[in-house]
Design a protein around this motif. Structure first.
Motif, PDB file in Angstrom:
ATOM      1  N   LYS A  11      53.036  84.926  39.386  1.00 27.40           N
ATOM      2  CA  LYS A  11      52.755  85.252  37.987  1.00 27.40           C
ATOM      3  C   LYS A  11      51.361  85.861  37.838  1.00 27.40           C
ATOM      4  N   TYR A  12      50.373  85.291  38.518  1.00 25.65           N
ATOM      5  CA  TYR A  12      49.010  85.793  38.401  1.00 25.65           C
ATOM      6  C   TYR A  12      48.875  87.167  39.039  1.00 25.65           C
ATOM      7  N   PHE A  13      49.636  87.413  40.117  1.00 25.10           N
ATOM      8  CA  PHE A  13      49.622  88.737  40.752  1.00 25.10           C
ATOM      9  C   PHE A  13      50.040  89.800  39.732  1.00 25.10           C
ATOM     10  N   ALA A  14      51.116  89.521  39.009  1.00 26.28           N
ATOM     11  CA  ALA A  14      51.583  90.457  37.980  1.00 26.28           C
ATOM     12  C   ALA A  14      50.568  90.597  36.857  1.00 26.28           C
ATOM     13  N   GLN A  15      49.954  89.491  36.462  1.00 29.18           N
ATOM     14  CA  GLN A  15      48.974  89.542  35.379  1.00 29.18           C
ATOM     15  C   GLN A  15      47.737  90.337  35.780  1.00 29.18           C
ATOM     16  N   ARG A  16      47.337  90.219  37.048  1.00 32.52           N
ATOM     17  CA  ARG A  16      46.187  90.994  37.508  1.00 32.52           C
ATOM     18  C   ARG A  16      46.512  92.482  37.553  1.00 32.52           C
ATOM     19  N   LEU A  17      47.727  92.814  37.965  1.00 34.20           N
ATOM     20  CA  LEU A  17      48.158  94.206  37.920  1.00 34.20           C
ATOM     21  C   LEU A  17      48.158  94.714  36.480  1.00 34.20           C
ATOM     22  N   ALA A  18      48.685  93.914  35.577  1.00 36.35           N
ATOM     23  CA  ALA A  18      48.724  94.305  34.169  1.00 36.35           C
ATOM     24  C   ALA A  18      47.321  94.488  33.608  1.00 36.35           C
ATOM     25  N   GLY A  19      46.424  93.577  33.960  1.00 40.74           N
ATOM     26  CA  GLY A  19      45.048  93.695  33.489  1.00 40.74           C
ATOM     27  C   GLY A  19      44.384  94.979  33.960  1.00 40.74           C
ATOM     28  N   ALA A  20      44.691  95.365  35.204  1.00 38.07           N
ATOM     29  CA  ALA A  20      44.132  96.599  35.747  1.00 38.07           C
ATOM     30  C   ALA A  20      44.654  97.815  34.982  1.00 38.07           C
ATOM     31  N   LEU A  21      45.943  97.808  34.676  1.00 40.51           N
ATOM     32  CA  LEU A  21      46.523  98.940  33.958  1.00 40.51           C
ATOM     33  C   LEU A  21      46.030  98.992  32.516  1.00 40.51           C
ATOM     34  N   VAL A  22      45.871  97.840  31.885  1.00 38.44           N
ATOM     35  CA  VAL A  22      45.350  97.813  30.518  1.00 38.44           C
ATOM     36  C   VAL A  22      43.940  98.384  30.477  1.00 38.44           C
ATOM     37  N   SER A  23      43.089  97.944  31.407  1.00 42.61           N
ATOM     38  CA  SER A  23      41.713  98.451  31.429  1.00 42.61           C
ATOM     39  C   SER A  23      41.678  99.933  31.734  1.00 42.61           C
ATOM     40  N   GLY A  24      42.650 100.418  32.506  1.00 45.07           N
ATOM     41  CA  GLY A  24      42.714 101.846  32.787  1.00 45.07           C
ATOM     42  C   GLY A  24      43.128 102.645  31.572  1.00 45.07           C
ATOM     43  N   TYR A  25      44.103 102.121  30.833  1.00 46.93           N
ATOM     44  CA  TYR A  25      44.583 102.831  29.647  1.00 46.93           C
ATOM     45  C   TYR A  25      43.604 102.743  28.486  1.00 46.93           C
ATOM     46  N   LEU A  26      42.867 101.637  28.403  1.00 48.37           N
ATOM     47  CA  LEU A  26      42.006 101.409  27.252  1.00 48.37           C
ATOM     48  C   LEU A  26      40.538 101.553  27.586  1.00 48.37           C
ATOM     49  N   GLY A  27      40.235 102.262  28.700  1.00 49.03           N
ATOM     50  CA  GLY A  27      38.841 102.460  29.072  1.00 49.03           C
ATOM     51  C   GLY A  27      38.084 103.221  28.000  1.00 49.03           C
ATOM     52  N   LYS A  28      36.793 102.932  27.869  1.00 48.57           N
ATOM     53  CA  LYS A  28      35.983 103.558  26.821  1.00 48.57           C
ATOM     54  C   LYS A  28      35.996 105.073  26.960  1.00 48.57           C
TER      55      LYS A  28
END
Length: 343
Positions: A11-28
């Motif tokens: 579960k955490y592996f998926a969440q870390r992947l998701a966090g990486a993609l979110v930060s990529g999409y929502l980068g300043k």
């Protein structure tokens, strides 16, 4: 796989992947993030992730190490319907290994290319217009790295037994992706039109999106292989004999990847597997290793040395090929390696 430490890791592996993609999409200041930045985020979020657990009488450790090499896109040349073309091989290489009593029993790899969903559309879709790269990742014709590539030099002709040696990661906001084998993707894209893959097309893929690897072996080899399963049923899952070519989201991907169910089997118990891809992987990592000559290159060398800490079961060959040197600089590539170590 049903233990609490394993499930938490999944579960955490998926969440870390998701966090990486979110930060990529929502980068300043980045409404259209570069894929290379998203790959860097993934590497940073997964590198050094590990856990330990015990299921009597065994103890196990799961660890993920990640590496990103900066540089220009790594290119390969190959023949595509009578034309010599040049395309990048992939963005991110996923590798998963099962180690038992200090030897690798199973190892699988997939070379993944990312595609971002089209922005501001009512139906989520991805433009797969680069047909030459899809041709490369689905059919794997003979190819050669160009000057400056991280594996420039010899030509490679790789079998794609699982249909998942090449794959695509179809990214979409706010931070998720659809995983699909390149061979499966190629099977239903209409070559006469601009390749717009819609999410509705993906919903019908589940029943036909898995291949069973054992029939690829002859009868004697298959019997030897299955003996390992029956002798240690509490250790070995039949999932490792499958190759899933589709995962609907990050959690589905994490479940299948960590169960050893995604990728081309470069090694399997009793020394079965795709030897040519195993050699290619050793050449690739060997050239990376040989190119690390500065103090700041230590993380790269450490990653590669750790990857080859455990020998392949039943195979004494040294696959890390450091004889060649990549002239002209390295291309950019990310590598994710997860090791499940059972003692």
């Amino acid at each position: 796989m049903n233990s609490e430490p394993f499930l938490r890791y999944q579960k955490y592996f998926a969440q870390r992947l998701a966090g990486a993609l979110v930060s990529g999409y929502l980068g300043k200041g980045s409404t259209e993030p570069k894929l290379v930045k998203i790959i860097e985020h993934i590497v940073q979020n997964l590198d050094g992730f590990h856990t330990k657990g015990t299921i009597d009488p065994y103890s196990f450790e799961i660890s993920t190490n990640a590496l990103f090499i900066h540089g220009n896109k790594s290119q390969v040349t190959f023949d595509c319907y009578g034309r010599q073309v040049q395309r990048e091989l992939g963005d991110l290489i996923f590798i998963v290994s099962l180690v038992f009593q200090n030897a690798k029993y199973v190892e699988k790899v997939t070379i993944n290319q990312f595609k971002k969903a089209k922005e501001q559309t009512r139906i989520r879709s991805w433009d797969i217009r680069n047909k030459e790269q899809l041709y490369l990742l689905s059919k794997f014709p003979e190819f050669q790295g160009v000057q400056g590539s991280y594996f420039s030099g010899p030509t490679y002709l790789l079998p794609n037994i699982s249909g998942c040696l090449g794959s695509y990661g179809l990214l979409h906001a706010p931070g998720d992706f659809v995983f699909i084998g390149a061979e499966l993707l190629d099977s239903f894209i209409n070559p006469r039109k601009s390749a717009i893959l819609q999410e509705t097309h993906l919903s019908s893929l589940q029943p036909s999106s898995v291949s069973y690897l054992a029939p690829c072996l002859d009868v004697q080899s298959r019997n030897v292989l299955m003996n390992y399963v029956f002798e240690t049923p509490e250790l070995l899952s039949l999932e490792m004999f499958y190759s899933h070519r589709f995962a609907y989201d990050l959690f589905d991907f994490s479940k299948k990847y960590l169960a050893l169910g995604i990728g081309e089997p470069v090694h399997m118990i009793a020394n079965f597997g795709n030897q040519l891809v195993k050699t290619f992987l050793g050449d690739l990592l060997g050239q990376l290793y040989s190119s690390c000559i500065f103090e700041e290159d230590k993380p790269v060398r450490n990653f590669i040395e750790n990857f080859y800490t455990h020998p392949y079961s039943g195979d004494e060959r040294k696959y890390l090929n450091t004889d060649s040197y990549c002239v002209g600089g390295l291309g950019s590539v990310g590598i994710i390696h997860t090791e499940i170590n059972i003692q």
